[in-house]
Design a protein around this motif. Structure first.
Motif, PDB file in Angstrom:
ATOM      1  N   ALA A   1       7.632   9.157  -0.015  1.00  0.00           N
ATOM      2  CA  ALA A   1       7.763   7.952   0.807  1.00  0.00           C
ATOM      3  C   ALA A   1       7.361   8.269   2.241  1.00  0.00           C
ATOM      4  CB  ALA A   1       9.198   7.439   0.763  1.00  0.00           C
ATOM      5  N   TYR A   2       7.701   9.459   2.676  1.00  0.00           N
ATOM      6  CA  TYR A   2       7.413   9.877   4.045  1.00  0.00           C
ATOM      7  C   TYR A   2       5.906   9.926   4.300  1.00  0.00           C
ATOM      8  CZ  TYR A   2       7.405  12.681   8.276  1.00  0.00           C
ATOM      9  OH  TYR A   2       7.190  13.114   9.556  1.00  0.00           O
ATOM     10  N   ASP A   3       5.182  10.599   3.399  1.00  0.00           N
ATOM     11  CA  ASP A   3       3.721  10.681   3.545  1.00  0.00           C
ATOM     12  C   ASP A   3       3.084   9.299   3.457  1.00  0.00           C
ATOM     13  OD1 ASP A   3       3.569  13.378   3.937  1.00  0.00           O
ATOM     14  OD2 ASP A   3       3.080  13.878   1.850  1.00  0.00           O
ATOM     15  N   ALA A   4       3.558   8.511   2.481  1.00  0.00           N
ATOM     16  CA  ALA A   4       2.981   7.175   2.292  1.00  0.00           C
ATOM     17  C   ALA A   4       3.175   6.336   3.545  1.00  0.00           C
ATOM     18  CB  ALA A   4       3.623   6.494   1.087  1.00  0.00           C
TER      19      ALA A   4
ATOM     20  N   ARG B   1       0.821  -1.194   0.000  1.00  0.00           N
ATOM     21  CA  ARG B   1       0.000   0.000   0.000  1.00  0.00           C
ATOM     22  C   ARG B   1       0.863   1.254   0.000  1.00  0.00           C
ATOM     23  NH1 ARG B   1      -5.636   0.046   3.287  1.00  0.00           N
ATOM     24  NH2 ARG B   1      -6.723   1.354   1.781  1.00  0.00           N
ATOM     25  N   ARG B   2       1.975   1.207   0.744  1.00  0.00           N
ATOM     26  CA  ARG B   2       2.925   2.325   0.757  1.00  0.00           C
ATOM     27  C   ARG B   2       3.397   2.612  -0.660  1.00  0.00           C
ATOM     28  NH1 ARG B   2       5.809   0.440   5.485  1.00  0.00           N
ATOM     29  NH2 ARG B   2       7.541  -0.353   4.268  1.00  0.00           N
ATOM     30  N   GLU B   3       3.761   1.530  -1.359  1.00  0.00           N
ATOM     31  CA  GLU B   3       4.274   1.710  -2.716  1.00  0.00           C
ATOM     32  C   GLU B   3       3.183   2.227  -3.652  1.00  0.00           C
ATOM     33  OE1 GLU B   3       6.046  -2.133  -3.420  1.00  0.00           O
ATOM     34  OE2 GLU B   3       7.618  -1.689  -1.943  1.00  0.00           O
ATOM     35  N   ARG B   4       1.970   1.700  -3.482  1.00  0.00           N
ATOM     36  CA  ARG B   4       0.872   2.138  -4.348  1.00  0.00           C
ATOM     37  C   ARG B   4       0.527   3.612  -4.081  1.00  0.00           C
ATOM     38  NH1 ARG B   4      -4.491   2.094  -4.043  1.00  0.00           N
ATOM     39  NH2 ARG B   4      -4.709   0.798  -2.203  1.00  0.00           N
ATOM     40  N   PHE B   5       0.581   4.029  -2.825  1.00  0.00           N
ATOM     41  CA  PHE B   5       0.280   5.431  -2.513  1.00  0.00           C
ATOM     42  C   PHE B   5       1.269   6.360  -3.220  1.00  0.00           C
ATOM     43  CE2 PHE B   5      -2.422   5.392   1.635  1.00  0.00           C
ATOM     44  CZ  PHE B   5      -3.361   4.617   0.982  1.00  0.00           C
ATOM     45  N   GLN B   6       2.508   5.888  -3.368  1.00  0.00           N
ATOM     46  CA  GLN B   6       3.502   6.724  -4.063  1.00  0.00           C
ATOM     47  C   GLN B   6       3.248   6.731  -5.568  1.00  0.00           C
ATOM     48  OE1 GLN B   6       7.673   6.240  -2.527  1.00  0.00           O
ATOM     49  NE2 GLN B   6       6.706   4.898  -1.059  1.00  0.00           N
TER      50      GLN B   6
END
Ligand code: ADP
Ligand code: MG
Length: 477
Positions: free
Chosen positions: A313-316, A301-306
């Motif tokens: 990366a920080y926000d994600a 999900r972190r990667e998809r948010f980016q």
């Protein structure tokens, strides 16, 4: 000469089952002492343990979440030691063949970048009871409610290189076990506790002798305890001493670790396979059944948010601290009111601060994603300045209704009519000839003072970007 810090973490996560790992007694927290201790938990003669299938499924979930091997065959073993809160005289654990083997977990390092820790193993075991030393007039009481509570002990390789990284890994693991629903993560109640193994060495040298700091139940204490222990070991070695392998306890009041006992070796525990329990066999079909129920994982999900929303990366990372938080963000974006970046700024800024201030989880947030979307729409279309938006947000938080209703009721519309602003700017320029002169003489500050005057004349309602632009034009700047 430099020292390298080496840390391996062992984490006990209490599995979120309703009943215990080998008995039908409840695992609910906070019951009166010994009201949730069955004959099995009390180790009465002649009873036999029966494995709780739900605990095994939760262990499989964890194995899948860290890309590990879920062992087709694992074995329960007896770890023998004497302690009053352990009525059998042994703890049922897994030793040579744990259920989860060789996974890894990536975390965002506070030193920058993403790092990966290898997870050597995660094994199923039972918790012990609890000794109570107060209210017993010089004696100790024993509460066996916790005895037999299912735990997953998650053991890393010694891959961590500092206290801050150790905490970042532990936080990421904490978020993961909650995300996949295997542990409630409540650290005050002891549902998630860490032991930190710490050693130091010269870069390139073999591993140094480690000390194990037991039962760290807060991230802040973990960082302090490791920092202290590292300093202690370095000073000891530099003064010509040697580190002795031992178990230590951290005392937060004095900010120091103290020796608790010399470290047992595995052989001291006389591990052997528990003859009361069959080997645990997990079929490929069982694993696939669990896999089908797995959510999208935080890392993905972190990667998809980016990639999908163009976040940093920080926000994600900040938005995927909990599944509810990631869901909230996507609902906010889907509300279609504003750019994802503005959504992220508000959720990690204003909203996160208000939640923290009131001690609330995002699941209990009084402002829904749809409602916050309504506010962001009015920022995006220029109705509200940032400052006004904060005022409206506070009113929404206090339950005063939707953003538009609050804007209406409080007369908070930003003045974006350029004719009206021009008129005001003319008035301000006429009344502040000295500032105008100072500005022309090169004093930048005078410009800000003129902007301030216009904003003041409108009680802060003028669109600041427009005020700037018109002022610049009029001053020929
Ligand atoms: P035990 O079961 O006795 O606690 P293990 O060998 O299973 O011992 O190791 C426990 C933890 O200690 C693991 O997380 C491992 O990574 C870590 N560890 C092992 N050696 C060192 C070392 N020299 N320095 C720091 N951590 C270590
Ligand atoms: Mg250990």
């Amino acid at each position: 000469m430099q020292w390298e810090i080496v840390i391996g973490l062992e984490t006990h996560a209490q599995l979120a089952t309703r009943s215990k790992i080998f008995s039908g007694a409840s695992t609910a927290f906070g019951a009166a002492p010994n009201t949730q201790a069955s004959a099995v938990d009390m180790a009465l003669p002649g009873v036999l343990p029966v494995l709780n299938k739900a605990a095994v499924e939760l262990a499989i979930r964890f194995g899948l979440a860290i890309g590990a091997t879920v062992a087709p065959r694992s074995v329960f073993a007896r770890k023998n030691y004497f302690y009053p809160d352990l009525p059998k005289g042994y703890q049922i654990s897994q030793y040579e063949l744990p259920v989860v083997q060789h996974g890894s977990l990536s975390f965002v390092s506070p030193e920058g970048g993403e790092k990966t820790v290898r997870i050597l193993r995660a094994h199923l075991e039972e918790d012990a009871g609890k000794s109570l030393h107060e209210d017993f007039h010089g004696m100790s009481g024993i509460d066996l409610n916790r005895a037999g509570t299912p735990l997953l002990e998650i053991v890393t390789e010694p891959d961590l290189r500092g206290a801050k990284d150790a905490v970042a890994y532990a936080r990421t693991l904490h978020a993961l076990v909650r995300w996949i629903g295997i542990c409630d993560g409540n650290m005050q109640e002891g549902s998630f506790r860490c032991d930190a193994n710490v050693s130091v060495r010269r870069p390139g040298a073999p591993l140094g002798t480690r000390c194990e700091i037991k039962n760290l139940n807060s991230f802040r204490f973990m960082e302090q305890a490791i920092d202290y222990e590292v300093r202690r070991q370095i000073e000891l070695i530099e003064d010509g001493g040697t580190v002795v392998q031992e178990t230590r306890l951290y005392d937060p009041d004095r900010d120091e670790t103290r020796s608790m006992r010399s470290k047992e070796d595995a052989q001291d525990y006389r591990y052997f396979p528990d003859p009361d329990l069959l080997p645990l066999l997990i079929a490929a079909a069982d694993i696939e059944r669990v896999r089908a129920t797995m959510p999208e994982l935080p890392q993905a999900r972190r990667e998809r948010f980016q990639s999908e929303y163009g976040l940093s990366a920080y926000d994600a990372d900040a938005l995927t601290g909990a599944r509810e938080s990631a869901d909230y963000f996507e609902a906010l974006v889907k509300a279609g009111a504003a750019e994802p970046k503005l959504c992220a700024n508000w959720q990690t800024g204003e909203l996160a601060a208000a939640l923290k201030r009131d001690g609330l989880e995002i699941a209990a947030c009084p402002v829904s994603a749809a409602a916050l979307g309504g506010l962001l729409r009015r920022i995006a279309d220029g109705t509200l300045s940032g400052k006004m938006a904060k005022e409206v947000f506070e009113a929404m938080w206090a339950g005063e209704g939707a953003a538009d209703a609050i804007i209406e009721a409080r007369g908070l519309k930003q003045i974006s009519d350029s004719g009206a602003i021009e008129k005001l700017v003319d008035e301000v320029l006429a009344a502040n000839a000295r500032s105008v002169e100072e500005f022309r003489a090169g004093k930048e500050k005078a410009f800000n003072s003129l902007v301030g005057q216009v904003m003041k004349a409108t009680k802060g309602k003028a669109n600041p970007a427009q005020v700037n632009e018109i002022l610049k034009r009029k001053l020929g700047a």
